[in-house]
Motif scaffolding. Structure first.
Motif, mmCIF file in Angstrom:
data_model
loop_
_atom_site.group_PDB
_atom_site.id
_atom_site.type_symbol
_atom_site.label_atom_id
_atom_site.label_comp_id
_atom_site.label_asym_id
_atom_site.label_seq_id
_atom_site.Cartn_x
_atom_site.Cartn_y
_atom_site.Cartn_z
ATOM 1 N N SER A 109 31.891 -59.287 35.161
ATOM 2 C CA SER A 109 31.386 -58.016 34.620
ATOM 3 C C SER A 109 30.028 -58.222 33.969
ATOM 4 C CB SER A 109 32.348 -57.459 33.565
ATOM 5 O OG SER A 109 33.628 -57.293 34.099
ATOM 6 N N TYR A 140 34.495 -51.989 43.053
ATOM 7 C CA TYR A 140 34.876 -52.481 41.723
ATOM 8 C C TYR A 140 33.850 -53.521 41.319
ATOM 9 C CZ TYR A 140 37.265 -54.760 37.893
ATOM 10 O OH TYR A 140 37.584 -55.278 36.659
ATOM 11 N N ASP A 143 34.889 -54.298 34.251
ATOM 12 C CA ASP A 143 35.483 -53.352 33.308
ATOM 13 C C ASP A 143 34.650 -53.068 32.069
ATOM 14 O OD1 ASP A 143 37.668 -52.649 34.778
ATOM 15 O OD2 ASP A 143 38.907 -54.292 34.040
ATOM 16 N N MET A 148 31.770 -50.411 34.946
ATOM 17 C CA MET A 148 32.652 -49.293 35.301
ATOM 18 C C MET A 148 31.842 -48.131 35.880
ATOM 19 S SD MET A 148 35.656 -48.696 32.491
ATOM 20 C CE MET A 148 34.639 -48.730 31.040
ATOM 21 N N PHE A 156 41.731 -45.710 36.122
ATOM 22 C CA PHE A 156 41.358 -46.883 35.325
ATOM 23 C C PHE A 156 40.326 -46.566 34.257
ATOM 24 C CE2 PHE A 156 42.033 -48.029 39.743
ATOM 25 C CZ PHE A 156 43.191 -48.768 39.605
ATOM 26 N N ASN A 157 39.506 -45.563 34.534
ATOM 27 C CA ASN A 157 38.426 -45.300 33.583
ATOM 28 C C ASN A 157 38.315 -43.836 33.182
ATOM 29 O OD1 ASN A 157 37.164 -44.382 36.019
ATOM 30 N ND2 ASN A 157 36.482 -46.478 36.376
#
Ligand SMILES: *Cc1c(COP(=O)(O)O)cnc(C)c1O
Length: 421
Positions: A109, A140, A143, A148, A156-157
């Motif tokens: 990330s 993806y 996170d 994101m 998920f978000n």
């Protein structure tokens, strides 16, 4: 709601109300995990895609031990060290030629955040107003909030939606609909003057192990290049042999402007990530003017022990037997998958390099479909670590996996279909 409190740990991507029992692992060795209650589990997903050569590879372990006693952490602004220097030099030798600089961070990330900041910083510093990011549907990238924002929106978000920035999304190049993807990218590049396009090359991992052909990757790069849009390859999952070559971009013979590598970079032993970039991007920040500095850091940037582990991993890749293992695993995977191509209970039976995926046909789809946890529990009972993405079962083993491990994995998948379909 009352919870029976056994451990104060809040686990990632875990609904504790539905899943309170965590499997305690005491030892890892090659493709196997040994649990506190004496079971031996086959790690069929490389512990979330990171463990490339198996758990506790002796050469990586000894590199860690040696470095830990010498220098285990040092500020990386104004200071440097051999493990980082040697690793960076080695990375530039194996990465697509034309990537010139290496920026360290400690997770996939973070490497994506760095990539986005490099792209925006580049345009800012050369005085052009380019801020928009183009992304691919179902992607993806991590996170954190920026990662994101460039990833798929969904359950998920949903809670953090208001924090996420706007992007332009192009459709996934599903089989037979590739041209629509290329057309959408072309018009986004033409009409929106984006700063960058970020994409997972060849395989979209967390989005469901969705695979697309090499020629589409090559075309997407060509389109970006023609409109001066920076091409960011997020190889956090696809890197380190997963798609059959060390990096997926090699297969398309393309050089991204920015590339993110993490997961298998230390062979899965320690957290580390890098963002590689073309010299132009570094040079746009290179100035006697301090305001042009690349303002990004994390406390553990280029941690020496993690760098030593990564260096040991890169040394392994120099030995041809590790590349041969990748080819062998790809071949075993193809062979094991073969009977499923005819099996009516499955759809979209697919493979890229060492990764296979197949969708169990169910009435309910999506990541939150009950079939996901049911499959997970079924495999747990068979002493297999497989973690389906909804009804998508995928196998991404460490390269030391044996033929009989593979047989065991696919026998369980067949039995799961029988029990649950
Ligand atoms: C896992 C993943 C990330 C995020 O990496 P973390 O180390 O989990 O932060 C980013 N991009 C891709 C393609 C990934 O698969």
């Amino acid at each position: 709601m009352m919870t029976s409190k056994k451990s104060p740990i809040w686990h990632p991507f875990t609904q504790h109300a539905l899943h309170s029992e965590m499997t305690k692992v005491v030892r890892g060795d090659g493709a196997y995990l040994h649990t506190a209650d004496g079971r031996r589990i086959i790690d069929a997903i490389s512990s979330w895609w990171v463990v490339t050569h198996g758990h506790c590879h002796p050469q990586i372990v000894s590199a860690i031990q040696e470095q830990a006693g010498k220098l285990n952490q040092i500020i990386f602004a104004g200071y440097t060290h051999d493990p980082a220097e040697e690793l960076a030099a080695h990375l530039l030798k194996v990465a697509p030629p034309g990537l010139d600089y290496v920026f360290f961070s400690d997770s996939g990330s973070a490497s994506v955040e760095v990539a986005l900041k490099m792209a925006l910083g580049y345009w800012h510093n050369i005085g052009k107003q380019r801020i928009r990011i183009v992304v691919m549907q179902h992607s993806y990238h991590g996170d954190t909030v920026g990662a994101m924002s460039v990833g798929a929106r969904g359950v998920f978000n949903a809670a953090y939606g208001p924090l996420l920035f706007d992007v332009t999304s192009i459709p996934f190049p599903a089989s037979g609909r590739e041209q629509a993807t290329l057309d959408a990218l072309e018009s986004a590049c033409r009409d929106e003057m984006p700063a960058a396009f970020i994409v997972e090359p060849l395989v979209l991992g967390a989005g469901g192990m969705l695979m697309y052909p090499v020629w589409v990757l090559r075309e997407m790069k060509r389109i970006c290049e023609a409109s001066d849009v920076l091409f960011i390859a997020d190889e956090v999952m696809t890197g380190w042999g997963r798609t059959g070559t060390l990096f997926a971009c090699e297969q398309a013979n393309i050089v991204p402007d920015i590339a993110c590598y993490s997961k298998g970079i230390t062979g899965g032993a320690l957290p580390l990530a890098v963002t590689l970039c073309h010299a132009d991007i570094f040079e746009a920040h290179y100035s006697k003017d301090r305001t042009r500095t690349f303002f990004h850091s994390s406390s553990y940037t280029a941690n020496p022990v993690a760098c030593a582990a990564a260096k040991a991993n890169l040394d392994l890749w120099q030995e041809c037997k590790y590349r041969q293992r990748v080819a062998a695993v790809a071949a075993m995977q193809e062979q094991a998958l073969e009977p499923f191509r005819e099996d009516k209970r499955f759809a979209n039976v697919r493979r890229t390099g060492t990764i296979t995926a197949l969708d169990l046909k169910t009435s309910e789809g999506g990541y939150l479909a009950d079939v996901g946890p049911k499959l997970g529990a079924f495999f747990r009972d068979r002493d297999l670590l497989l973690r389906p993405l909804g009804n998508t079962i995928y196998v991404m083993p460490p390269y030391c996996v044996t033929g009989s491990d593979i047989d065991e994995i696919y026998a369980a998948i067949r039995d799961a279909a029988h029990a649950l379909a």
